[in-house]
Design a protein around this motif. Sequence first.
Motif, PDB file in Angstrom:
ATOM      1  N   VAL A 135       7.404   2.349  15.637  1.00  0.00           N
ATOM      2  CA  VAL A 135       6.958   2.003  14.283  1.00  0.00           C
ATOM      3  C   VAL A 135       6.148   0.704  14.329  1.00  0.00           C
ATOM      4  O   VAL A 135       5.061   0.619  13.751  1.00  0.00           O
ATOM      5  CB  VAL A 135       8.160   1.876  13.321  1.00  0.00           C
ATOM      6  N   ALA A 136       6.651  -0.304  15.045  1.00  0.00           N
ATOM      7  CA  ALA A 136       5.957  -1.593  15.143  1.00  0.00           C
ATOM      8  C   ALA A 136       4.577  -1.411  15.780  1.00  0.00           C
ATOM      9  O   ALA A 136       3.587  -1.975  15.296  1.00  0.00           O
ATOM     10  CB  ALA A 136       6.789  -2.579  15.964  1.00  0.00           C
ATOM     11  N   LYS A 137       4.504  -0.612  16.846  1.00  0.00           N
ATOM     12  CA  LYS A 137       3.230  -0.381  17.536  1.00  0.00           C
ATOM     13  C   LYS A 137       2.231   0.295  16.591  1.00  0.00           C
ATOM     14  O   LYS A 137       1.061  -0.090  16.532  1.00  0.00           O
ATOM     15  CB  LYS A 137       3.480   0.484  18.776  1.00  0.00           C
ATOM     16  N   SER A 179      10.422  -7.086  11.611  1.00  0.00           N
ATOM     17  CA  SER A 179      10.869  -8.338  12.226  1.00  0.00           C
ATOM     18  C   SER A 179      10.089  -8.627  13.504  1.00  0.00           C
ATOM     19  O   SER A 179       9.758  -9.780  13.793  1.00  0.00           O
ATOM     20  CB  SER A 179      12.367  -8.277  12.543  1.00  0.00           C
ATOM     21  N   GLN A 180       9.803  -7.578  14.264  1.00  0.00           N
ATOM     22  CA  GLN A 180       9.022  -7.748  15.495  1.00  0.00           C
ATOM     23  C   GLN A 180       7.625  -8.273  15.154  1.00  0.00           C
ATOM     24  O   GLN A 180       7.136  -9.212  15.779  1.00  0.00           O
ATOM     25  CB  GLN A 180       8.936  -6.417  16.250  1.00  0.00           C
ATOM     26  N   LEU A 181       6.976  -7.686  14.143  1.00  0.00           N
ATOM     27  CA  LEU A 181       5.642  -8.139  13.737  1.00  0.00           C
ATOM     28  C   LEU A 181       5.702  -9.555  13.187  1.00  0.00           C
ATOM     29  O   LEU A 181       4.791 -10.360  13.424  1.00  0.00           O
ATOM     30  CB  LEU A 181       5.053  -7.202  12.675  1.00  0.00           C
ATOM     31  N   GLU A 182       6.768  -9.869  12.455  1.00  0.00           N
ATOM     32  CA  GLU A 182       6.938 -11.208  11.892  1.00  0.00           C
ATOM     33  C   GLU A 182       7.065 -12.233  13.024  1.00  0.00           C
ATOM     34  O   GLU A 182       6.458 -13.310  12.958  1.00  0.00           O
ATOM     35  CB  GLU A 182       8.181 -11.219  11.007  1.00  0.00           C
ATOM     36  N   GLY A 183       7.816 -11.878  14.054  1.00  0.00           N
ATOM     37  CA  GLY A 183       7.991 -12.764  15.202  1.00  0.00           C
ATOM     38  C   GLY A 183       6.700 -13.019  15.957  1.00  0.00           C
ATOM     39  O   GLY A 183       6.550 -14.046  16.625  1.00  0.00           O
ATOM     40  N   ARG A 194       7.181 -12.299   5.271  1.00  0.00           N
ATOM     41  CA  ARG A 194       7.966 -11.592   4.249  1.00  0.00           C
ATOM     42  C   ARG A 194       8.428 -12.563   3.190  1.00  0.00           C
ATOM     43  O   ARG A 194       8.830 -13.677   3.511  1.00  0.00           O
ATOM     44  CB  ARG A 194       9.194 -10.935   4.875  1.00  0.00           C
ATOM     45  N   ARG A 195       8.349 -12.119   1.934  1.00  0.00           N
ATOM     46  CA  ARG A 195       8.902 -12.901   0.834  1.00  0.00           C
ATOM     47  C   ARG A 195       9.655 -11.975  -0.095  1.00  0.00           C
ATOM     48  O   ARG A 195       9.144 -10.904  -0.447  1.00  0.00           O
ATOM     49  CB  ARG A 195       7.793 -13.615   0.072  1.00  0.00           C
ATOM     50  N   LYS A 196      10.856 -12.416  -0.480  1.00  0.00           N
ATOM     51  CA  LYS A 196      11.667 -11.617  -1.405  1.00  0.00           C
ATOM     52  C   LYS A 196      10.887 -11.355  -2.684  1.00  0.00           C
ATOM     53  O   LYS A 196      10.225 -12.241  -3.207  1.00  0.00           O
ATOM     54  CB  LYS A 196      12.953 -12.368  -1.756  1.00  0.00           C
ATOM     55  N   ARG A 197      10.972 -10.144  -3.162  1.00  0.00           N
ATOM     56  CA  ARG A 197      10.356  -9.686  -4.409  1.00  0.00           C
ATOM     57  C   ARG A 197       8.832  -9.789  -4.417  1.00  0.00           C
ATOM     58  O   ARG A 197       8.216  -9.631  -5.463  1.00  0.00           O
ATOM     59  CB  ARG A 197      10.958 -10.418  -5.621  1.00  0.00           C
ATOM     60  N   PRO A 220      -1.467 -10.119  17.431  1.00  0.00           N
ATOM     61  CA  PRO A 220      -0.287 -10.970  17.661  1.00  0.00           C
ATOM     62  C   PRO A 220      -0.715 -12.348  18.147  1.00  0.00           C
ATOM     63  O   PRO A 220      -1.702 -12.462  18.876  1.00  0.00           O
ATOM     64  CB  PRO A 220       0.478 -10.240  18.773  1.00  0.00           C
ATOM     65  N   SER A 221      -0.013 -13.383  17.730  1.00  0.00           N
ATOM     66  CA  SER A 221      -0.339 -14.722  18.212  1.00  0.00           C
ATOM     67  C   SER A 221       0.112 -14.833  19.653  1.00  0.00           C
ATOM     68  O   SER A 221       1.168 -14.339  20.018  1.00  0.00           O
ATOM     69  CB  SER A 221       0.352 -15.785  17.351  1.00  0.00           C
TER      70      SER A 221
END
Length: 79
Positions: free
Chosen positions: A12-14, A53-57, A63-66, A76-77
Amino acid sequence: MEGDGLKRYAHVAKDLMESIGSGRYPIGSLLPTEFELCAIYQASRHTVRAAISQLEGQGMVSRRKRVGTRVEASQPSSG
């Protein structure tokens, strides 16, 4: 799935990375919601969250709530 060693969330991340890189989800846009991604990938919410989470890392999304998951970078950095 064939036993190719990649866990489901990694697939999914890929795929999301490729979609971001190709401009399908441009920088500054929001990804579909977790529930929409579950439907798209026929995956559990746990799997989708692990992929995000992998993409966020890697600095590709935030990600922000709501608010949602926003695309921050098309690659990716390095680091």
